[in-house]
Design a protein around this motif. Structure first.
Motif, PDB file in Angstrom:
ATOM      1  N   SER A 126      -2.247 -14.145  -1.340  1.00 22.99           N
ATOM      2  CA  SER A 126      -1.282 -13.049  -1.312  1.00 22.99           C
ATOM      3  C   SER A 126      -1.406 -12.102  -2.504  1.00 22.99           C
ATOM      4  O   SER A 126      -0.821 -11.013  -2.490  1.00 22.99           O
ATOM      5  CB  SER A 126       0.143 -13.609  -1.236  1.00 22.99           C
ATOM      6  OG  SER A 126       0.353 -14.592  -2.223  1.00 22.99           O
ATOM      7  N   LEU A 127      -2.170 -12.491  -3.520  1.00 23.93           N
ATOM      8  CA  LEU A 127      -2.376 -11.605  -4.671  1.00 23.93           C
ATOM      9  C   LEU A 127      -3.289 -10.433  -4.342  1.00 23.93           C
ATOM     10  O   LEU A 127      -3.440  -9.513  -5.144  1.00 23.93           O
ATOM     11  CB  LEU A 127      -2.954 -12.397  -5.852  1.00 23.93           C
ATOM     12  CG  LEU A 127      -2.056 -13.525  -6.379  1.00 23.93           C
ATOM     13  CD1 LEU A 127      -2.763 -14.281  -7.494  1.00 23.93           C
ATOM     14  CD2 LEU A 127      -0.723 -12.975  -6.885  1.00 23.93           C
ATOM     15  N   LEU A 128      -3.881 -10.454  -3.153  1.00 24.63           N
ATOM     16  CA  LEU A 128      -4.735  -9.358  -2.709  1.00 24.63           C
ATOM     17  C   LEU A 128      -4.015  -8.016  -2.803  1.00 24.63           C
ATOM     18  O   LEU A 128      -4.651  -6.982  -3.075  1.00 24.63           O
ATOM     19  CB  LEU A 128      -5.174  -9.604  -1.263  1.00 24.63           C
ATOM     20  CG  LEU A 128      -5.888  -8.441  -0.553  1.00 24.63           C
ATOM     21  CD1 LEU A 128      -7.236  -8.169  -1.208  1.00 24.63           C
ATOM     22  CD2 LEU A 128      -6.055  -8.757   0.933  1.00 24.63           C
ATOM     23  N   VAL A 129      -2.711  -8.006  -2.587  1.00 23.50           N
ATOM     24  CA  VAL A 129      -1.977  -6.736  -2.578  1.00 23.50           C
ATOM     25  C   VAL A 129      -2.078  -6.015  -3.921  1.00 23.50           C
ATOM     26  O   VAL A 129      -2.085  -4.782  -3.975  1.00 23.50           O
ATOM     27  CB  VAL A 129      -0.498  -6.940  -2.193  1.00 23.50           C
ATOM     28  CG1 VAL A 129      -0.377  -7.416  -0.755  1.00 23.50           C
ATOM     29  CG2 VAL A 129       0.203  -7.909  -3.137  1.00 23.50           C
TER      30      VAL A 129
ATOM     31  N   ARG B  12       0.837  -1.208   0.000  1.00 24.30           N
ATOM     32  CA  ARG B  12       0.000   0.000   0.000  1.00 24.30           C
ATOM     33  C   ARG B  12       0.868   1.253   0.000  1.00 24.30           C
ATOM     34  O   ARG B  12       0.553   2.238  -0.679  1.00 24.30           O
ATOM     35  CB  ARG B  12      -0.931  -0.006   1.215  1.00 24.30           C
ATOM     36  CG  ARG B  12      -2.087  -0.994   1.109  1.00 24.30           C
ATOM     37  CD  ARG B  12      -3.149  -0.717   2.162  1.00 24.30           C
ATOM     38  NE  ARG B  12      -2.640  -0.881   3.524  1.00 24.30           N
ATOM     39  CZ  ARG B  12      -2.651  -2.031   4.193  1.00 24.30           C
ATOM     40  NH1 ARG B  12      -3.138  -3.130   3.625  1.00 24.30           N
ATOM     41  NH2 ARG B  12      -2.184  -2.100   5.426  1.00 24.30           N
ATOM     42  N   LYS B  13       1.969   1.216   0.746  1.00 23.43           N
ATOM     43  CA  LYS B  13       2.868   2.361   0.791  1.00 23.43           C
ATOM     44  C   LYS B  13       3.451   2.650  -0.585  1.00 23.43           C
ATOM     45  O   LYS B  13       3.515   3.810  -1.013  1.00 23.43           O
ATOM     46  CB  LYS B  13       3.996   2.095   1.794  1.00 23.43           C
ATOM     47  CG  LYS B  13       4.985   3.249   1.906  1.00 23.43           C
ATOM     48  CD  LYS B  13       6.084   2.930   2.905  1.00 23.43           C
ATOM     49  CE  LYS B  13       7.108   4.067   2.972  1.00 23.43           C
ATOM     50  NZ  LYS B  13       8.217   3.741   3.912  1.00 23.43           N
TER      51      LYS B  13
ATOM     52  N   GLU C 176      -4.001  -1.502  -7.330  1.00 20.39           N
ATOM     53  CA  GLU C 176      -4.839  -1.034  -8.438  1.00 20.39           C
ATOM     54  C   GLU C 176      -5.847  -0.003  -7.955  1.00 20.39           C
ATOM     55  O   GLU C 176      -6.062   1.033  -8.597  1.00 20.39           O
ATOM     56  CB  GLU C 176      -5.565  -2.205  -9.108  1.00 20.39           C
ATOM     57  CG  GLU C 176      -4.749  -2.962 -10.119  1.00 20.39           C
ATOM     58  CD  GLU C 176      -5.615  -3.814 -11.045  1.00 20.39           C
ATOM     59  OE1 GLU C 176      -6.839  -3.563 -11.126  1.00 20.39           O
ATOM     60  OE2 GLU C 176      -5.058  -4.720 -11.691  1.00 20.39           O
ATOM     61  N   ASN C 177      -6.500  -0.281  -6.837  1.00 15.77           N
ATOM     62  CA  ASN C 177      -7.508   0.645  -6.316  1.00 15.77           C
ATOM     63  C   ASN C 177      -6.896   1.994  -5.951  1.00 15.77           C
ATOM     64  O   ASN C 177      -7.535   3.044  -6.136  1.00 15.77           O
ATOM     65  CB  ASN C 177      -8.220   0.035  -5.109  1.00 15.77           C
ATOM     66  CG  ASN C 177      -9.262  -0.987  -5.508  1.00 15.77           C
ATOM     67  OD1 ASN C 177      -9.644  -1.071  -6.675  1.00 15.77           O
ATOM     68  ND2 ASN C 177      -9.728  -1.766  -4.555  1.00 15.77           N
ATOM     69  N   ILE C 178      -5.679   1.981  -5.435  1.00 18.26           N
ATOM     70  CA  ILE C 178      -4.994   3.240  -5.125  1.00 18.26           C
ATOM     71  C   ILE C 178      -4.749   4.034  -6.403  1.00 18.26           C
ATOM     72  O   ILE C 178      -5.001   5.243  -6.470  1.00 18.26           O
ATOM     73  CB  ILE C 178      -3.671   2.970  -4.389  1.00 18.26           C
ATOM     74  CG1 ILE C 178      -3.951   2.432  -2.983  1.00 18.26           C
ATOM     75  CG2 ILE C 178      -2.816   4.236  -4.318  1.00 18.26           C
ATOM     76  CD1 ILE C 178      -2.717   1.910  -2.265  1.00 18.26           C
ATOM     77  N   LEU C 179      -4.293   3.361  -7.451  1.00 13.96           N
ATOM     78  CA  LEU C 179      -4.006   4.047  -8.711  1.00 13.96           C
ATOM     79  C   LEU C 179      -5.280   4.490  -9.424  1.00 13.96           C
ATOM     80  O   LEU C 179      -5.256   5.468 -10.194  1.00 13.96           O
ATOM     81  CB  LEU C 179      -3.166   3.143  -9.622  1.00 13.96           C
ATOM     82  CG  LEU C 179      -1.766   2.809  -9.101  1.00 13.96           C
ATOM     83  CD1 LEU C 179      -1.045   1.879 -10.068  1.00 13.96           C
ATOM     84  CD2 LEU C 179      -0.942   4.068  -8.870  1.00 13.96           C
ATOM     85  N   ARG C 180      -6.377   3.810  -9.176  1.00 10.74           N
ATOM     86  CA  ARG C 180      -7.651   4.235  -9.773  1.00 10.74           C
ATOM     87  C   ARG C 180      -8.135   5.565  -9.186  1.00 10.74           C
ATOM     88  O   ARG C 180      -9.039   6.200  -9.747  1.00 10.74           O
ATOM     89  CB  ARG C 180      -8.726   3.161  -9.569  1.00 10.74           C
ATOM     90  CG  ARG C 180      -8.512   1.902 -10.409  1.00 10.74           C
ATOM     91  CD  ARG C 180      -9.596   0.871 -10.184  1.00 10.74           C
ATOM     92  NE  ARG C 180      -9.259  -0.407 -10.788  1.00 10.74           N
ATOM     93  CZ  ARG C 180      -9.424  -0.709 -12.081  1.00 10.74           C
ATOM     94  NH1 ARG C 180      -9.951   0.193 -12.883  1.00 10.74           N
ATOM     95  NH2 ARG C 180      -9.079  -1.893 -12.538  1.00 10.74           N
ATOM     96  N   MET C 181      -7.536   5.982  -8.087  1.00 12.36           N
ATOM     97  CA  MET C 181      -7.891   7.256  -7.463  1.00 12.36           C
ATOM     98  C   MET C 181      -7.154   8.437  -8.095  1.00 12.36           C
ATOM     99  O   MET C 181      -7.371   9.591  -7.708  1.00 12.36           O
ATOM    100  CB  MET C 181      -7.594   7.191  -5.963  1.00 12.36           C
ATOM    101  CG  MET C 181      -8.444   6.176  -5.223  1.00 12.36           C
ATOM    102  SD  MET C 181      -7.897   5.908  -3.505  1.00 12.36           S
ATOM    103  CE  MET C 181      -8.252   7.518  -2.790  1.00 12.36           C
TER     104      MET C 181
END
Length: 300
Positions: A126-129, A92-93, A134-139
């Motif tokens: 572990s692929l959850l990361v 996430r960081k 992706e969700n961070i970049l969609r912002m």
């Protein structure tokens, strides 16, 4: 174009750099180690030495670029045997650093190397990361165009099984059998990223990447022939046993659980549901070609 690549000169970065330089692009390669400077320059690219954990460094390196290739390398975060690392937090960081650097630098074209399984926050281990990044970049603001590249399992990941094959004479996993699943070559990924860089578009889209569909049993048979062990088998053990073996080997607890969960999704096919809804044209590299490379390394 002026293109910046993260990921240094790994399995994808090296052929990707070659591709883009050969096509006349100005390429900057980010690496965390100065040891890579000479090799990057030899390939005709410009080295930028720094960390993807440093948003300020990324911002300055991205500034003026026409396009940026983003990836998160597990190895860049730390060893899977380090039990103190919070891998989801570290991913996430990195995602937040990328988002900040893209916004502040003014880049408008992103090609992001994500992963199979990024379509869901459930059942992918572990692929959850990758879903989270992706969700961070969609912002990012709407004017930033992003292609999310979702490769399936890499052929090169199979090198990690070499010690197991030498020690146990088998490939031992918690799933297996005759169900075909997609795999991909790093060379086909590099070709696809090159294509995306040269075919800009507006908005956000997902592109899956695969080279060949092959079953676990076929993988074992092909590798076995290549290394001179025609009796090589893919053995299936219970998920609980797999988890205990990973723990005994000292693997990070989150990683151990994640690998077992991911293999469950591989075994029942749920990991590939979205892939088959958007199935791509397969790449050029066949598994038999990789098996020859594997055998050469195995013998030496």
């Amino acid at each position: 174009m002026n293109i910046v690549l993260t990921g240094s000169l790994g399995n994808i970065g090296r052929p990707l750099t070659r591709n883009l330089v050969a096509k006349g692009h100005q390429v900057t390669v980010i690496s965390s180690t100065a040891d890579r400077i000479k090799e990057i320059q030899t390939l005709g690219a410009v080295p930028a030495i720094g960390s993807i954990q440093d948003a300020g460094f990324l911002t300055e390196t991205f500034r003026g670029a026409d396009a940026v290739y983003l990836m998160e390398a597990w190895e860049g975060i730390g060893s899977i045997f380090d039990k103190e690392i919070d891998f989801p937090a570290e991913f996430r960081k990195i995602g937040e650093n990328y988002r900040e650097a893209v916004q502040k630098s003014g880049v408008r074209r992103i090609v992001h190397l994500s992963s199979i399984g990024a379509h869901s926050d459930q059942g992918t281990g572990s692929l959850l990361v990758h879903h989270q990044v992706e969700n961070i970049l969609r912002m990012l603001p709407e004017e930033v165009s992003v292609t999310f590249m979702r490769p399936v399992g890499f052929f090169s990941n199979i090198y990690r099984w070499m010690p197991m094959i030498k020690l146990r004479g088998a490939i031992v996993q918690s799933y297996g059998g005759n169900r075909k699943e997609p795999w991909v070559s790093a060379f086909d990924i590099a070709d696809a990223v090159t294509e995306e860089m040269e075919n800009p578009f507006k908005g956000r889209r997902v592109r899956y990447l695969a080279s060949e569909e092959i079953s676990p049993d076929e993988i074992a048979a092909t590798l076995g022939r290549a290394i001179g062990n025609p009796d090589l088998k893919w053995e299936i053990i219970p998920a609980e046993e797999m988890l205990e073996q990973l723990r005994a080997a000292g693997v990070n607890e989150w990683i151990a659980h994640g690998l077992v969960q991911m293999q469950k999704a591989q075994g029942d096919g749920s990991l590939y549901e979205d892939f088959y809804r958007q199935k791509p044209v397969l790449g050029k590299v066949r598994f038999t070609e990789f098996a020859e490379e594997f055998a050469d390394r195995y013998m030496h």
